[in-house]
Every structure is written in structure tokens, then in C-alpha cells.
Design a protein around this motif. Sequence first.
Motif, short mmCIF file in Angstrom:
data_model
loop_
_atom_site.label_atom_id
_atom_site.label_comp_id
_atom_site.label_asym_id
_atom_site.label_seq_id
_atom_site.Cartn_x
_atom_site.Cartn_y
_atom_site.Cartn_z
N ALA A 73 0.83 -1.21 0.00
CA ALA A 73 0.00 0.00 0.00
C ALA A 73 0.87 1.26 0.00
O ALA A 73 0.56 2.23 -0.70
CB ALA A 73 -0.93 0.00 1.21
N LEU A 74 1.96 1.24 0.77
CA LEU A 74 2.85 2.40 0.81
C LEU A 74 3.52 2.65 -0.54
O LEU A 74 3.63 3.78 -1.00
CB LEU A 74 3.91 2.22 1.90
CG LEU A 74 3.42 2.35 3.34
CD1 LEU A 74 4.52 1.94 4.32
CD2 LEU A 74 2.96 3.76 3.61
N VAL A 75 3.97 1.56 -1.18
CA VAL A 75 4.62 1.69 -2.49
C VAL A 75 3.63 2.25 -3.51
O VAL A 75 3.94 3.18 -4.26
CB VAL A 75 5.20 0.34 -2.97
CG1 VAL A 75 5.64 0.41 -4.41
CG2 VAL A 75 6.36 -0.09 -2.08
N LYS A 76 2.40 1.71 -3.52
CA LYS A 76 1.39 2.19 -4.46
C LYS A 76 1.03 3.65 -4.20
O LYS A 76 0.85 4.44 -5.12
CB LYS A 76 0.14 1.33 -4.38
CG LYS A 76 0.32 -0.06 -4.97
CD LYS A 76 -0.93 -0.88 -4.81
CE LYS A 76 -0.75 -2.29 -5.35
NZ LYS A 76 -1.96 -3.11 -5.16
N GLU A 77 0.95 4.02 -2.92
CA GLU A 77 0.63 5.40 -2.57
C GLU A 77 1.74 6.35 -3.03
O GLU A 77 1.46 7.42 -3.59
CB GLU A 77 0.45 5.52 -1.05
CG GLU A 77 0.11 6.91 -0.59
CD GLU A 77 0.00 7.00 0.93
OE1 GLU A 77 0.31 8.08 1.46
OE2 GLU A 77 -0.37 6.00 1.56
N PRO B 246 4.10 4.87 -12.61
CA PRO B 246 3.78 3.46 -12.39
C PRO B 246 4.68 2.92 -11.28
O PRO B 246 5.78 3.44 -11.05
CB PRO B 246 4.11 2.79 -13.72
CG PRO B 246 4.27 3.88 -14.71
CD PRO B 246 4.62 5.12 -13.95
N VAL B 247 4.24 1.88 -10.60
CA VAL B 247 5.02 1.30 -9.51
C VAL B 247 6.40 0.88 -10.00
O VAL B 247 7.41 1.11 -9.34
CB VAL B 247 4.26 0.11 -8.87
CG1 VAL B 247 5.15 -0.65 -7.91
CG2 VAL B 247 3.02 0.60 -8.16
N SER B 248 6.46 0.27 -11.19
CA SER B 248 7.75 -0.20 -11.71
C SER B 248 8.73 0.96 -11.89
O SER B 248 9.92 0.83 -11.58
CB SER B 248 7.56 -0.94 -13.03
OG SER B 248 6.94 -0.11 -13.99
N ALA B 249 8.26 2.11 -12.39
CA ALA B 249 9.15 3.25 -12.57
C ALA B 249 9.61 3.81 -11.23
O ALA B 249 10.77 4.21 -11.09
CB ALA B 249 8.45 4.35 -13.38
N GLU C 34 -9.78 3.13 -4.75
CA GLU C 34 -8.33 2.92 -4.66
C GLU C 34 -7.59 4.07 -5.31
O GLU C 34 -6.60 4.58 -4.78
CB GLU C 34 -7.95 1.61 -5.34
CG GLU C 34 -6.49 1.26 -5.21
CD GLU C 34 -6.13 -0.07 -5.84
OE1 GLU C 34 -4.99 -0.21 -6.27
OE2 GLU C 34 -6.99 -0.96 -5.87
N ALA C 35 -8.07 4.53 -6.46
CA ALA C 35 -7.43 5.65 -7.16
C ALA C 35 -7.48 6.92 -6.32
O ALA C 35 -6.57 7.74 -6.37
CB ALA C 35 -8.10 5.89 -8.50
#
Length: 116
Positions: A25-29, A37-40, A110-111
Motif C-alpha cells: 500500500a505504501l509503495v502504491k501510494e 507506475p510502480v515499476s518506474a 483505490e485511485a
Amino acid sequence: MSGSGSETRKRRVTLSARFNDTEAALVKEQACRAGLPVSALIRNAVLSQKPPRKSRMPRLERKTAAQLLGQIGQLAQALRDAADDDQTAPADVIEAAHRDLADMRSALFEALGREP
């Protein structure tokens, strides 16, 4: 005609990592706040590199997302009313529509960074 994005990608190696629910959740936030994007975000953090400008995600229009949430609620109510009025409607179709609406609602929450 040029190849599709998946055929012309320069990044072909996929790495994975495991996160607990809180970490994920922290990474996505953080990715959402950075507009990435999470990967970037992970690539930037690990390699200390800035992502290319074109990889940035568009900012969420919060007002529009909130309006969509309200419209989804109205649509769900209209679907319930129609199902009550028309007993011939197949139950599986109505259930599938309700699931689709619930999925859209969850994605919008979520967004927005909120709990459904």
C-alpha cells in the motif's frame, strides 16, 4: 507499420519482489503521489535514475472520480429497481452487472486513496 509496444520494449527482464499488505500500500501510494507506475518508482529508487517523461501517468482528476462514484451508485440503484420491476431478467446477468459496478467502485476508491 511499427511493432506493438510489447514487441518493441527495451526492458525485457522482469524482476519481482514480495511485499506485505502495508508495504504494498505504501509503495502504491508513493507511486500515485509521484504520478508514476510502480515499476518506474522502484526503478528510480533502486537505480537512482529519473524515469523518462513519457512514462509518467496522468494525474487523477479527483473531482471527476468522485462524480463517477456517485454515478455508479445511481446506476446500481437503477439496476436494483429494474430487477425488482422486471422479474424476467436473468439473475446471472444482473449479478454480473452488480459485480462489474462493484469492481469499478473499488477501483475508483483505490485511485482516490480511500477505503470502499
